[in-house]
Design an enzyme around this catalytic site. Structure first.
Site, short mmCIF file in Angstrom:
data_model
loop_
_atom_site.label_atom_id
_atom_site.label_comp_id
_atom_site.label_asym_id
_atom_site.label_seq_id
_atom_site.Cartn_x
_atom_site.Cartn_y
_atom_site.Cartn_z
N LYS A 241 28.68 46.61 35.56
CA LYS A 241 28.15 47.81 36.22
C LYS A 241 26.78 48.08 35.64
CE LYS A 241 30.34 51.01 38.64
NZ LYS A 241 31.17 50.75 39.78
N1 GLU Z 1 30.86 49.90 43.33
C1 GLU Z 1 32.14 49.53 43.83
C2 GLU Z 1 33.27 49.88 42.91
O1 GLU Z 1 33.16 50.69 42.04
C3 GLU Z 1 32.23 48.12 44.33
C4 GLU Z 1 31.73 47.06 43.44
C5 GLU Z 1 31.61 45.72 44.14
O2 GLU Z 1 31.83 45.64 45.33
O3 GLU Z 1 31.26 44.81 43.42
O4 GLU Z 1 34.36 49.39 43.08
#
Ligand code: GLU
Length: 438
Positions: free
Chosen positions: A123
């Site tokens: 992230k």
């Molecule tokens: N931001 C999204 C989550 O928290 C998706 C992350 C992704 O698709 O890699 O699940």
């Protein structure tokens, strides 16, 4: 601190007056320790999982429209890649911090493992308020961020996606900047792109769809009829609106929804398609409520969390269910649409009160699962239809639901602990088979 939505450019930061706000990292670590008790896992593995592999911190200079230069800070936390490349969103938000990115990257590791996707957790983000940037500034900021992260990302290394304050366009700029520098078009470096440049159909709706699927399964498990099931949804961005509309289509009565402007309530069930989502008209839920016959406004938008409904879906920001209000929750089942909406203390109170919390790492995992489908399409250079994406998503969600349900039944634990047990079991096994080197 807000931890935020699974996947939404449109939801706002929390104005959270929790007396004891908890960082995503603190919650993630406490949840890990809590769940580890139920599993016979080498303590060394648990210790390793408490720490991210790496956190990249980069300076991102931006030439503002007025010619001045501002330097922003960007992060990419890479938590664990034992099962595959790091995967997870990039957020543009004033509250982004290294600690928050690490906590959220840990949740991505568990989320991918619960879904049995061949990914680890990552992230990242930039400490910036995208609402204060012009389109041109956001584009330049994204391109420079992509360039700073270029050595660390790639379809086989780390694959970012949209998150708070970023969207499909952001991903297209990121992919373009990366590809231009690499000398070839590499769509698989990010997911959540527009379909015309290698995105997948159904990615945008996927987190909300998985929330709806899981709410449907949970309702069935606890003996509720979907027809007439009463539901309240906090947050009417992509996750909340898609979940609410699907549940409404399937026969549930979505009696209340909210956005940052407030909440609307109709005991007979709202026409969720008529309530504008954030993407359709930002913060227009109460405006809709003032005009619609039979629809009341709730005095305080956060009252939605305390409504007497069968299912509550917090789908706005993190840390909304806290020790302060967990005793007032009257729903029987909470389905977490946002990432980290429930603090550790609130989780314990809800468990004691017999309220079933279906955790974010299962409920909103449709987003990253559709991202996995997108990545497969990019690598194979073959597109899927919307129908294919929906069918595959349904089947992946049902299989993950069953894996977690089996642990709930076998160990008599909460849904969160059960989801962690499933995830940790897979990760620990992979770590043990690969071994610790040197
Ligand atoms: N931001 C999204 C989550 O928290 C998706 C992350 C992704 O698709 O890699 O699940």
């Amino acid at each position: 601190m807000s931890t935020g939505t699974a996947d939404s450019a449109e939801n706002r930061p929390a104005t959270n007056d929790d007396a004891d706000p908890e960082s995503a990292l603190a919650t993630a670590r406490r949840q890990l320790e809590h769940a580890a008790v139920h599993l016979d896992v080498d303590p060394g593995v648990i210790e390793r999982l408490k720490h991210p592999t790496t956190v990249h911190r980069v300076a991102v200079p931006l030439e503002r429209d007025d010619g001045s230069v501002e330097v922003f800070t960007g992060y990419r936390a890479q938590h664990d890649d034992v099962r595959g490349p790091y995967k997870g969103g990039l957020r543009f938000h004033p509250e982004v911090s290294e600690e928050e990115c690490v906590g959220l990257s840990m949740w991505m590791t568990w989320k991918c493992a619960v879904m049995d996707l061949p990914f680890g957790g990552g992230k990242g983000g930039i400490v910036a308020d995208p609402k204060r940037l012009s389109d041109g500034e956001r584009e330049r900021l994204t391109r420079r961020f992509a360039e700073e992260l270029r050595p660390f990302v790639g379809p086989k290394k780390d694959i970012p996606a949209p998150d708070m304050g970023t969207d499909a366009q952001t991903m297209a700029w990121f992919m373009d900047a990366y590809s231009m520098q690499e000398g070839e078009t590499i769509p698989g470096v990010v997911t959540g792109k527009p379909p015309v440049v290698g995105g997948t159909e159904g990615r945008e709706e996927a987190p909300g769809r998985s929330v709806a699927i899981v709410a449907r399964e949970a309702a069935d498990y606890y003996g509720y009829d979907l027809d007439g099931l009463t539901v309240a949804v906090q947050g009417y961005g992509s996750v909340g609106a898609n979940a609410a509309r699907l549940l409404d289509d399937w026969g549930a009565d979505v009696v209340s929804v909210s956005d940052t402007g407030g909440a609307v309530y109709d005991p007979d069930g709202l026409d969720t398609h008529a309530v504008p989502s954030f993407a359709e008209e930002p913060n227009a839920v109460t405006e809709f409520g003032s005009d619609a016959p039979g629809v009341d406004l709730l005095d305080d938008g956060s009252d939605i969390l305390e409504l007497d409904v069968d299912v509550l879906v917090p789908a706005a920001v993190g840390n909304v269910l806290t020790a302060d209000n967990a005793t007032d929750v009257r729903a029987d089942v909470v389905v977490e649409g946002a990432n980290g909406p429930t603090t550790f203390a609130a989780d314990e109170i809800l468990a004691e009160r017999g309220i079933h919390v279906i955790p974010d790492i299962l409920a909103n995992a449709g987003g990253v699962t559709a991202s996995y489908f997108e990545w497969l399409q990019d690598i194979n250079r073959r597109t899927w239809t919307l129908e294919q994406v929906r069918t595959e998503l349904e089947s992946e969600m049902l299989s993950a639901w069953d894996d977690v349900r089996r642990e709930v039944e076998a160990r008599d634990v909460t849904w969160r602990d059960a989801a962690y047990v499933v995830a940790l079991g897979r990760i620990a096994e992979a770590k043990s088979v690969r071994g610790l080197w040197p």
